[in-house]
Design a protein around this motif. Structure first.
Motif, mmCIF file in Angstrom:
data_model
loop_
_atom_site.group_PDB
_atom_site.id
_atom_site.type_symbol
_atom_site.label_atom_id
_atom_site.label_comp_id
_atom_site.label_asym_id
_atom_site.label_seq_id
_atom_site.Cartn_x
_atom_site.Cartn_y
_atom_site.Cartn_z
ATOM 1 N N CYS A 205 31.646 -41.504 54.956
ATOM 2 C CA CYS A 205 30.657 -42.473 54.478
ATOM 3 C C CYS A 205 29.884 -43.011 55.685
ATOM 4 N N PRO A 206 28.697 -43.558 55.459
ATOM 5 C CA PRO A 206 27.947 -44.109 56.599
ATOM 6 C C PRO A 206 28.580 -45.404 57.092
ATOM 7 N N LEU A 207 28.243 -45.780 58.324
ATOM 8 C CA LEU A 207 28.695 -47.070 58.850
ATOM 9 C C LEU A 207 27.673 -48.126 58.473
ATOM 10 N N ASN A 208 28.132 -49.158 57.774
ATOM 11 C CA ASN A 208 27.266 -50.302 57.458
ATOM 12 C C ASN A 208 28.162 -51.540 57.310
ATOM 13 N N GLU A 209 27.585 -52.642 56.868
ATOM 14 C CA GLU A 209 28.388 -53.877 56.785
ATOM 15 C C GLU A 209 29.585 -53.717 55.861
ATOM 16 N N GLN A 210 29.417 -52.954 54.775
ATOM 17 C CA GLN A 210 30.515 -52.775 53.802
ATOM 18 C C GLN A 210 31.628 -51.886 54.357
ATOM 19 N N THR A 211 31.248 -50.921 55.203
ATOM 20 C CA THR A 211 32.253 -49.935 55.628
ATOM 21 C C THR A 211 32.797 -50.206 57.032
ATOM 22 N N HIS A 212 32.263 -51.218 57.730
ATOM 23 C CA HIS A 212 32.764 -51.541 59.070
ATOM 24 C C HIS A 212 34.259 -51.891 58.989
ATOM 25 N N ASN A 216 41.620 -50.483 58.187
ATOM 26 C CA ASN A 216 42.229 -51.529 59.020
ATOM 27 C C ASN A 216 43.708 -51.656 58.642
ATOM 28 N N GLU A 217 44.348 -52.712 59.127
ATOM 29 C CA GLU A 217 45.786 -52.889 58.908
ATOM 30 C C GLU A 217 46.146 -52.806 57.418
ATOM 31 N N GLN A 218 45.337 -53.489 56.583
ATOM 32 C CA GLN A 218 45.611 -53.500 55.130
ATOM 33 C C GLN A 218 45.501 -52.091 54.555
ATOM 34 N N ALA A 219 44.503 -51.354 54.983
ATOM 35 C CA ALA A 219 44.320 -49.993 54.464
ATOM 36 C C ALA A 219 45.479 -49.098 54.914
ATOM 37 N N PHE A 220 45.879 -49.215 56.195
ATOM 38 C CA PHE A 220 47.005 -48.388 56.673
ATOM 39 C C PHE A 220 48.259 -48.673 55.860
ATOM 40 N N ALA A 221 48.463 -49.961 55.500
ATOM 41 C CA ALA A 221 49.672 -50.339 54.750
ATOM 42 C C ALA A 221 49.723 -49.666 53.383
ATOM 43 N N LYS A 222 48.543 -49.330 52.825
ATOM 44 C CA LYS A 222 48.504 -48.694 51.499
ATOM 45 C C LYS A 222 48.732 -47.184 51.572
ATOM 46 N N MET A 223 48.657 -46.609 52.768
ATOM 47 C CA MET A 223 48.735 -45.142 52.902
ATOM 48 C C MET A 223 50.168 -44.639 52.846
ATOM 49 N N LYS A 224 50.316 -43.339 52.562
ATOM 50 C CA LYS A 224 51.622 -42.686 52.604
ATOM 51 C C LYS A 224 52.128 -42.674 54.051
ATOM 52 N N PRO A 225 53.402 -42.951 54.270
ATOM 53 C CA PRO A 225 53.915 -42.868 55.650
ATOM 54 C C PRO A 225 53.698 -41.451 56.196
ATOM 55 N N GLY A 226 53.229 -41.362 57.416
ATOM 56 C CA GLY A 226 53.039 -40.052 58.049
ATOM 57 C C GLY A 226 51.730 -39.380 57.700
ATOM 58 N N SER A 240 40.250 -49.706 65.730
ATOM 59 C CA SER A 240 41.044 -48.910 66.681
ATOM 60 C C SER A 240 42.374 -49.587 67.029
ATOM 61 N N LYS A 241 42.352 -50.928 67.130
ATOM 62 C CA LYS A 241 43.598 -51.618 67.511
ATOM 63 C C LYS A 241 44.634 -51.509 66.394
ATOM 64 N N ASP A 242 44.168 -51.644 65.133
ATOM 65 C CA ASP A 242 45.086 -51.491 63.996
ATOM 66 C C ASP A 242 45.599 -50.054 63.935
ATOM 67 N N CYS A 243 44.762 -49.135 64.352
ATOM 68 C CA CYS A 243 45.126 -47.725 64.351
ATOM 69 C C CYS A 243 46.281 -47.477 65.329
ATOM 70 N N ILE A 244 46.204 -48.107 66.489
ATOM 71 C CA ILE A 244 47.276 -47.954 67.485
ATOM 72 C C ILE A 244 48.588 -48.502 66.927
ATOM 73 N N LYS A 245 48.490 -49.656 66.230
ATOM 74 C CA LYS A 245 49.711 -50.229 65.614
ATOM 75 C C LYS A 245 50.295 -49.247 64.606
ATOM 76 N N ALA A 246 49.421 -48.645 63.783
ATOM 77 C CA ALA A 246 49.885 -47.712 62.742
ATOM 78 C C ALA A 246 50.495 -46.456 63.361
ATOM 79 N N LEU A 247 49.978 -46.032 64.518
ATOM 80 C CA LEU A 247 50.553 -44.860 65.205
ATOM 81 C C LEU A 247 51.929 -45.216 65.775
ATOM 82 N N LYS A 248 52.029 -46.443 66.350
ATOM 83 C CA LYS A 248 53.307 -46.846 66.954
ATOM 84 C C LYS A 248 54.400 -46.982 65.901
#
Ligand code: NAI
Length: 330
Positions: A205-212, A216-226, A240-248
């Motif tokens: 999707c394009p980057l805009n105010e809605q998709t910025h 994030n952390e909330q979205a990662f929490a909804k994903m399947k582990p791995g 990116s910072k939430d992404c690092i947390k999700a990788l760790k």
């Protein structure tokens, strides 16, 4: 008639050849290539030019546009599809036309997504190094079949659709979240369903105010582990910072990036002799399950030809005061 003069910024050797090939009528348009990116500090270079030609990481904000207007620049020719780096309101206020290249081989980007997915999954980049050192051990190279896996596509425009077509060939179960998409060879669903059901998620999707920071952390929490996440769209879709947390925490099992939030400070240049200042980027690339390419999704000969042809067509249309096929308006 004087030729239309174009100042082309962030110019790379590989694109100069395509522009030379398609610049048939030298008398109508003259292009000057500048290697540096356009910023508020160097707009003076545009003095005497009718148009500026820019790419994804040039700065075309309100300050730059005001300066361009003062220097007599009449139009901005984007050599890319995304226009998130251009302040369209400022362009309108200063009566500067903006044109883009709406599509330059969506297949090029879709095929690069597949390269990221398969490399992360089957670890061919690691196998390449092992074999060169006579290490034939398979431990650590285990992958999974794409066949019958659920793959979620966020944003199903030109690139998303090209990816859907390839993934259907793999026998994957394709989910699509796109508020504007029609029925197709995929299952349309809401974002939360896509996040919770997908084994692989790919952003288109394009980057805009809605998709910025959509991811994030909330979205990662909804994903399947791995889960595997692929981003070839725009860096700031992901926090990116939430992404690092999700990788760790191992919630995120694989990450493939062709774009990065702060990429304008890094990409498209050889920086081997510099000291990396971006700690977030350094951390990201330090994970063994992260693969980053430097915004090369578009980078095929076919796409370079399309970019040069369409950019020149846009310039010819402006020079001849013809109706504009690829104008970007507010
Ligand atoms: P497109 O405009 O054809 O498709 C974008 C799709 O996203 C549309 O179908 C739209 O309805 C959908 N969308 C809009 N808001 C959404 C939301 N909130 N949630 C889900 N879907 C949403 O654009 P195209 O050509 O497919 O390009 C997609 C992106 O890829 C561009 O915005 C650009 O940033 C990026 N790109 C990256 C390249 C690379 O080299 N890595 C090259 C070209 C484009």
């Amino acid at each position: 008639m004087n030729p239309m003069t174009v100042a082309l910024f962030s110019s790379q050797k590989y694109e100069q050849a395509s522009f030379d090939t398609y610049l048939e009528d030298q008398a109508t348009i003259s292009i000057t290539h500048f290697e540096q990116a356009l910023t508020a500090q160097n707009t003076i270079l545009c003095k005497g030019f009718d148009a500026v030609c820019v790419f994804v990481n040039d700065t075309v904000d309100e300050t730059v546009i005001k300066q361009l207007d003062e220097l007599g620049v009449k139009c901005i020719l984007l050599r890319c599809a995304g226009f998130n780096n251009v302040d369209l309101a400022a362009a309108k206020a200063h009566n500067i036309k903006v044109c883009r290249v709406p599509a330059y081989s969506p297949e090029a980007v879709a095929e690069h997504c597949i390269a990221l997915m398969l490399t992360l999954n089957r670890k061919t980049h690691k196998a390449y190094n092992r074999i060169r050192e006579d290490n034939f051990d398979l431990n650590g190279l285990l992958g999974f079949n794409l066949f019958q896996k659920t793959i979620g596509i966020i944003g199903c425009g030109k690139i998303g659709l090209a990816l859907v077509n390839i993934l259907n060939g793999f026998g994957a179960n394709v989910l699509v979240c796109d508020p504007y998409a029609e029925q197709g060879a995929y299952t349309l669903c809401e974002l939360d369903t896509l996040l919770s059901q997908s084994d692989i998620i790919s952003l288109h999707c394009p980057l805009n105010e809605q998709t910025h920071h959509l991811i994030n952390e909330q979205a990662f929490a909804k994903m399947k582990p791995g889960v595997m996440l692929i981003n070839t769209s725009r860096g700031a879709l992901i926090d990116s910072k939430d992404c690092i947390k999700a990788l760790k925490s191992k919630q995120l099992g694989y990450l493939g990036l062709d774009v990065y939030e702060q990429e304008s400070e890094l990409f498209f240049k050889d920086r081997r002799d510099e000291i990396m200042q971006d700690d977030v980027f350094s951390r990201l690339v330090s994970f063994p399950n992260v693969l980053v390419t430097g915004h090369q999704g578009f980078f095929t000969q076919e796409a370079l030809n399309e970019i040069a042809q369409t950019t020149l067509q846009n310039a010819y249309e402006i020079a001849n005061q013809s109706p504009l096929s690829n104008e970007v308006k507010l």
